[in-house]
Design a protein around this motif. Structure first.
Motif, mmCIF file in Angstrom:
data_model
loop_
_atom_site.group_PDB
_atom_site.id
_atom_site.type_symbol
_atom_site.label_atom_id
_atom_site.label_comp_id
_atom_site.label_asym_id
_atom_site.label_seq_id
_atom_site.Cartn_x
_atom_site.Cartn_y
_atom_site.Cartn_z
ATOM 1 N N PRO A 134 70.424 68.683 -20.830
ATOM 2 C CA PRO A 134 71.824 68.300 -20.133
ATOM 3 C C PRO A 134 72.610 68.846 -21.545
ATOM 4 C CG PRO A 134 71.226 66.438 -21.567
ATOM 5 C CD PRO A 134 69.945 67.828 -20.994
ATOM 6 N N LEU A 135 73.611 68.969 -21.550
ATOM 7 C CA LEU A 135 74.193 69.787 -22.368
ATOM 8 C C LEU A 135 74.491 68.943 -23.290
ATOM 9 C CD1 LEU A 135 78.015 70.665 -20.409
ATOM 10 C CD2 LEU A 135 75.277 72.340 -20.876
ATOM 11 N N ASN A 136 74.757 69.633 -24.761
ATOM 12 C CA ASN A 136 74.864 68.457 -25.842
ATOM 13 C C ASN A 136 76.126 68.920 -26.180
ATOM 14 O OD1 ASN A 136 75.798 71.630 -27.628
ATOM 15 N ND2 ASN A 136 73.966 71.131 -28.671
ATOM 16 N N GLU A 137 76.598 67.712 -27.654
ATOM 17 C CA GLU A 137 78.110 67.512 -27.636
ATOM 18 C C GLU A 137 78.835 68.764 -27.197
ATOM 19 O OE1 GLU A 137 81.453 65.668 -27.908
ATOM 20 O OE2 GLU A 137 79.880 64.695 -27.034
ATOM 21 N N ARG A 138 78.818 70.212 -28.276
ATOM 22 C CA ARG A 138 79.749 70.526 -28.440
ATOM 23 C C ARG A 138 79.360 71.332 -27.068
ATOM 24 N NH1 ARG A 138 77.472 76.314 -31.124
ATOM 25 N NH2 ARG A 138 77.827 77.328 -29.202
ATOM 26 N N GLY A 139 78.220 71.713 -26.120
ATOM 27 C CA GLY A 139 77.975 71.762 -25.209
ATOM 28 C C GLY A 139 79.794 71.406 -24.140
ATOM 29 N N ARG A 140 79.462 70.183 -24.160
ATOM 30 C CA ARG A 140 80.603 69.120 -23.538
ATOM 31 C C ARG A 140 81.939 69.190 -23.711
ATOM 32 N NH1 ARG A 140 76.249 65.576 -23.562
ATOM 33 N NH2 ARG A 140 76.519 64.369 -25.779
ATOM 34 N N GLN A 141 82.140 69.632 -24.508
ATOM 35 C CA GLN A 141 83.593 70.135 -25.268
ATOM 36 C C GLN A 141 84.047 71.438 -25.146
ATOM 37 O OE1 GLN A 141 83.241 69.540 -29.560
ATOM 38 N NE2 GLN A 141 83.573 67.325 -29.686
ATOM 39 N N ASP A 142 82.910 72.661 -24.748
ATOM 40 C CA ASP A 142 82.376 73.612 -24.485
ATOM 41 C C ASP A 142 83.336 73.997 -23.075
ATOM 42 O OD1 ASP A 142 82.956 74.489 -27.418
ATOM 43 O OD2 ASP A 142 81.249 75.542 -26.950
ATOM 44 N N ALA A 143 82.963 73.438 -22.493
ATOM 45 C CA ALA A 143 82.721 73.170 -20.754
ATOM 46 C C ALA A 143 84.169 73.241 -20.362
ATOM 47 C CB ALA A 143 81.859 72.410 -20.066
ATOM 48 N N VAL A 144 85.058 71.678 -20.841
ATOM 49 C CA VAL A 144 86.532 71.422 -21.176
ATOM 50 C C VAL A 144 86.977 72.000 -20.848
ATOM 51 C CG1 VAL A 144 87.634 69.528 -21.208
ATOM 52 C CG2 VAL A 144 85.156 68.732 -20.976
ATOM 53 N N ARG A 145 87.036 72.824 -22.628
ATOM 54 C CA ARG A 145 87.461 74.228 -23.129
ATOM 55 C C ARG A 145 88.245 75.057 -22.313
ATOM 56 N NH1 ARG A 145 85.465 74.049 -27.288
ATOM 57 N NH2 ARG A 145 86.733 72.420 -28.577
ATOM 58 N N MET A 146 86.761 75.306 -21.776
ATOM 59 C CA MET A 146 86.764 76.469 -20.241
ATOM 60 C C MET A 146 87.562 76.300 -19.602
ATOM 61 S SD MET A 146 85.941 79.590 -20.370
ATOM 62 C CE MET A 146 85.243 80.594 -21.324
ATOM 63 N N GLY A 147 87.212 74.822 -18.793
ATOM 64 C CA GLY A 147 87.703 74.261 -17.589
ATOM 65 C C GLY A 147 88.842 74.469 -17.743
ATOM 66 N N ARG A 148 89.503 74.121 -18.525
ATOM 67 C CA ARG A 148 91.125 74.297 -18.594
ATOM 68 C C ARG A 148 91.557 75.731 -19.517
ATOM 69 N NH1 ARG A 148 91.346 71.349 -23.239
ATOM 70 N NH2 ARG A 148 90.600 69.273 -22.747
ATOM 71 N N PRO A 205 84.126 70.576 -15.043
ATOM 72 C CA PRO A 205 85.186 70.827 -15.384
ATOM 73 C C PRO A 205 86.480 71.592 -14.672
ATOM 74 C CG PRO A 205 83.563 70.567 -17.453
ATOM 75 C CD PRO A 205 83.221 70.784 -16.333
ATOM 76 N N VAL A 206 84.787 72.740 -14.676
ATOM 77 C CA VAL A 206 86.055 73.958 -13.588
ATOM 78 C C VAL A 206 86.577 73.000 -12.468
ATOM 79 C CG1 VAL A 206 86.201 76.097 -12.522
ATOM 80 C CG2 VAL A 206 84.618 75.388 -14.738
ATOM 81 N N ILE A 207 85.766 72.247 -11.969
ATOM 82 C CA ILE A 207 85.914 71.611 -10.531
ATOM 83 C C ILE A 207 86.901 71.191 -10.390
ATOM 84 C CG2 ILE A 207 85.008 69.923 -8.969
ATOM 85 C CD1 ILE A 207 82.380 71.566 -9.528
ATOM 86 N N ASN A 208 86.728 69.207 -11.606
ATOM 87 C CA ASN A 208 88.189 69.005 -11.714
ATOM 88 C C ASN A 208 89.827 69.158 -12.129
ATOM 89 O OD1 ASN A 208 85.889 67.047 -11.127
ATOM 90 N ND2 ASN A 208 85.748 67.142 -13.291
ATOM 91 N N MET A 209 89.260 70.329 -13.023
ATOM 92 C CA MET A 209 90.522 70.904 -13.412
ATOM 93 C C MET A 209 91.789 71.784 -12.336
ATOM 94 S SD MET A 209 90.140 71.290 -17.719
ATOM 95 C CE MET A 209 89.756 70.027 -18.185
ATOM 96 N N CYS A 210 91.122 72.615 -11.314
ATOM 97 C CA CYS A 210 91.494 73.203 -10.187
ATOM 98 C C CYS A 210 91.089 72.621 -8.711
ATOM 99 C CB CYS A 210 90.165 74.473 -9.994
ATOM 100 S SG CYS A 210 89.953 75.289 -11.370
ATOM 101 N N GLY A 211 91.077 71.312 -9.305
ATOM 102 C CA GLY A 211 91.399 70.544 -8.064
ATOM 103 C C GLY A 211 90.586 70.724 -6.421
#
Length: 176
Positions: free
Chosen positions: A26-40, A66-72
């Motif tokens: 899985p992603l680590n904590e930084r990876g989860r934060q970065d994925a959300v940041r990039m998705g946004r 996060p890309v899927i979610n934020m882009c609807g």
């Protein structure tokens, strides 16, 4: 008609899970934060894809969510393909030919070293490297524009941008 191609490398994965096979990390904590940041960032800057082809590895799936979610987007806009898991340049080029008719922009989500090779191969110019000499760092997004069919990939594509989460952090800091 221009087609847009986004290439996204998975975010930072967690190596602390002994016993997990590579594709289950899985992603680590930084990876989860970065994925959300990039998705946004993708949503806020109008880079939402119309179709996504993603490696089924846990770290890639968690990066694209996060890309899927934020882009609807609906889950039906994503195809998880085992061919993308640790794919070589040759396999990635074949995948691009196979998805030629997909709605644009198209996003590929996968792994290095194949994504480094693909970005280098497609680029009409030398892609910018980090100060450490890396290209597709974790959670890095490359954007290409192509005027011809993807099955004629002997022609170069126009590299429009490369965004890394480190760049996004700097942008957010200067915006405040």
């Amino acid at each position: 008609m221009n087609k847009l191609l986004y290439i996204l490398r998975h975010a930072k994965s967690d190596w602390d899970h002994a016993g997990l096979v590579d594709n289950q990390r899985p992603l680590n904590e930084r990876g989860r934060q970065d994925a959300v940041r990039m998705g946004r960032w993708i949503k806020d800057n109008g880079f939402c894809p119309a179709s996504i082809y993603c490696s089924p590895a846990t770290r890639a799936v968690e990066t694209v969510q996060p890309v899927i979610n934020m882009c609807g987007l609906s889950e039906s806009s994503v195809e998880y393909s085992s061919e993308l898991y640790l794919a070589s340049l040759e396999k990635l080029l074949q995948i691009l030919v196979d998805i030629e008719s997909s709605p644009s922009p198209v996003m590929l989500v996968g792994h290095n070293p194949g994504l480094d090779d693909l970005v280098t191969y497609l680029s009409d110019r030398a892609p910018p490297l980090t100060e450490n000499g890396k290209l597709m760092t974790t959670t890095c997004l490359a954007q290409f524009s192509m005027t011809q069919k993807w099955d004629s990939l002997l022609n170069k594509a126009k590299l429009k941008s490369i965004k890394r989460t480190k760049d996004l952090n700097t942008l957010h800091k200067t915006e405040k």
